[in-house]
Design a protein around this motif. Structure first.
Motif, mmCIF file in Angstrom:
data_model
loop_
_atom_site.group_PDB
_atom_site.id
_atom_site.type_symbol
_atom_site.label_atom_id
_atom_site.label_comp_id
_atom_site.label_asym_id
_atom_site.label_seq_id
_atom_site.Cartn_x
_atom_site.Cartn_y
_atom_site.Cartn_z
ATOM 1 N N LEU A 179 0.810 -1.215 0.000
ATOM 2 C CA LEU A 179 0.000 0.000 0.000
ATOM 3 C C LEU A 179 0.845 1.267 0.000
ATOM 4 O O LEU A 179 0.490 2.272 -0.620
ATOM 5 C CB LEU A 179 -0.929 0.014 1.217
ATOM 6 C CG LEU A 179 -2.343 -0.522 1.046
ATOM 7 C CD1 LEU A 179 -3.103 -0.402 2.343
ATOM 8 C CD2 LEU A 179 -3.074 0.181 -0.080
ATOM 9 N N LYS A 180 1.969 1.232 0.695
ATOM 10 C CA LYS A 180 2.801 2.434 0.821
ATOM 11 C C LYS A 180 3.426 2.852 -0.509
ATOM 12 O O LYS A 180 3.915 3.977 -0.641
ATOM 13 C CB LYS A 180 3.892 2.205 1.857
ATOM 14 C CG LYS A 180 4.823 1.044 1.551
ATOM 15 C CD LYS A 180 5.779 0.794 2.701
ATOM 16 C CE LYS A 180 6.660 -0.430 2.450
ATOM 17 N NZ LYS A 180 7.541 -0.728 3.613
ATOM 18 N N PHE A 181 3.409 1.959 -1.502
ATOM 19 C CA PHE A 181 4.017 2.276 -2.788
ATOM 20 C C PHE A 181 3.028 2.877 -3.791
ATOM 21 O O PHE A 181 3.421 3.242 -4.896
ATOM 22 C CB PHE A 181 4.645 1.022 -3.403
ATOM 23 C CG PHE A 181 5.726 0.412 -2.555
ATOM 24 C CD1 PHE A 181 6.880 1.124 -2.250
ATOM 25 C CD2 PHE A 181 5.598 -0.873 -2.050
ATOM 26 C CE1 PHE A 181 7.877 0.573 -1.463
ATOM 27 C CE2 PHE A 181 6.592 -1.444 -1.271
ATOM 28 C CZ PHE A 181 7.736 -0.713 -0.967
ATOM 29 N N VAL A 182 1.736 2.937 -3.434
ATOM 30 C CA VAL A 182 0.732 3.426 -4.386
ATOM 31 C C VAL A 182 0.066 4.701 -3.871
ATOM 32 O O VAL A 182 0.044 4.984 -2.668
ATOM 33 C CB VAL A 182 -0.349 2.362 -4.671
ATOM 34 C CG1 VAL A 182 0.283 1.096 -5.222
ATOM 35 C CG2 VAL A 182 -1.175 2.053 -3.433
ATOM 36 N N ASP A 183 -0.464 5.474 -4.840
ATOM 37 C CA ASP A 183 -1.156 6.718 -4.510
ATOM 38 C C ASP A 183 -2.648 6.498 -4.273
ATOM 39 O O ASP A 183 -3.269 7.225 -3.496
ATOM 40 C CB ASP A 183 -0.998 7.723 -5.665
ATOM 41 C CG ASP A 183 0.457 7.979 -6.015
ATOM 42 O OD1 ASP A 183 1.234 8.278 -5.096
ATOM 43 O OD2 ASP A 183 0.804 7.857 -7.213
#
Length: 289
Positions: free
Chosen positions: A21-25
């Protein structure tokens, strides 16, 4: 009838989604327009929390258009951006990037103020099996990269795909929750093909489908199977046997059940929506106000 299906790769996918999740906007949450609530995984609200989200009501061509509009309004009233489209025919998919930009406008403005150069939107595509995730991604990318199949459980791993210069997509396997507390939700998912047929009693699903159409779309069964309106009022097992006989299957009840389920899925009885907004959406909206 209790339906449970939670293969090992789904448990793994849940962990991976949390980690990525931390890698997507933004998250593109696909739901089946024929059952916009029942095809949402309740675990996702726990996993995604405050991550920006676009709810995409796919297979809108198979759903009741009036119900689809009500459900789209429902999601927007809940604070989510929402779109209805038909990924298979590539209808409405071009609106996704524009909608995502609107959702992320504040983030982009903040990044610009901090001197961060613009980049492609990074989105995670997620949803339960057979809602059309791979089909949508192939349409956005413009070629067949994500594996597709008209059956649940096709996508097994995660992969990044690039859609032009404006969008990068992270695919994920479909995730069902371990147990359906509401047996009717299991039947709805089964009728639309979200659960492997090998795990089902198709006669139960066929009877459920016939009951639904007699209540909400009277006359369609009679028209499809050349029956009378009075025939639709028969006890459901008798109605199914009559359809079986009309199709030349004699007393092959199993074959008749399969026919009814397949033809409902293929919209041979016309577009339909199993989740009725008036019964479910209005209730949940009233509770949130």
């Amino acid at each position: 009838m209790t339906i449970q299906w939670f293969p090992g790769h789904m448990a793994k996918a849940k962990r991976e989604v949390t980690e990525k999740l931390k890698f997507v906007d933004i998250v593109f949450e696909l739901v089946d327009a024929r059952l916009p609530l029942s095809s949402r995984n309740p675990l996702l609200d726990q996993i995604l929390q405050q991550k920006p989200r676009l709810v995409i009501l796919n297979k809108a061509d198979l759903a009741d258009p009036e119900q689809t509009q009500k459900w789209q309004n429902y999601f927007e009233n809940q604070g989510f951006a929402a779109l209805a489209l038909n990924a298979l025919e590539n209808q409405g998919t071009k609106k996704i990037v524009a909608k995502a930009k609107t959702v992320l406008a504040a983030k982009f403005a903040k990044d610009k103020a901090r001197g961060i150069k613009p980049r492609a939107i990074r989105a995670m595509v997620i949803g339960i099996p057979n809602v059309g995730k791979s089909t949508l991604m192939n349409r956005l990318v413009g070629k067949k990269i994500a594996q597709t199949g008209n059956k649940p459980g096709v996508t097994k791993g995660q992969q990044w795909l690039r859609s032009g210069s404006e969008l990068e997509l992270l695919d994920t396997p479909g995730i069902l929750w371990p147990k359906f507390e509401d047996a009717e939700i299991g039947k709805k998912l089964a009728l639309t093909g979200a659960i492997k047929d090998q795990l089902l009693h198709l006669d139960d699903i066929a009877l459920y489908g016939l009951d639904f159409f007699t209540r909400y779309y009277p006359g369609r069964i009679a028209k499809r199977y050349h029956l009378t309106l009075a025939d639709e009022e028969l006890p459901l097992p008798e109605l199914l046997m009559l359809i079986t006989e009309k199709r030349g299957f004699r007393d092959d009840y199993d074959r008749g059940s399969e026919l009814v389920v397949v033809e409902i899925r293929q919209s041979k009885l016309g577009p339909f929506t199993l989740d009725r907004y008036e019964e479910a959406g209005a209730f949940y909206e009233s509770r949130s106000n």
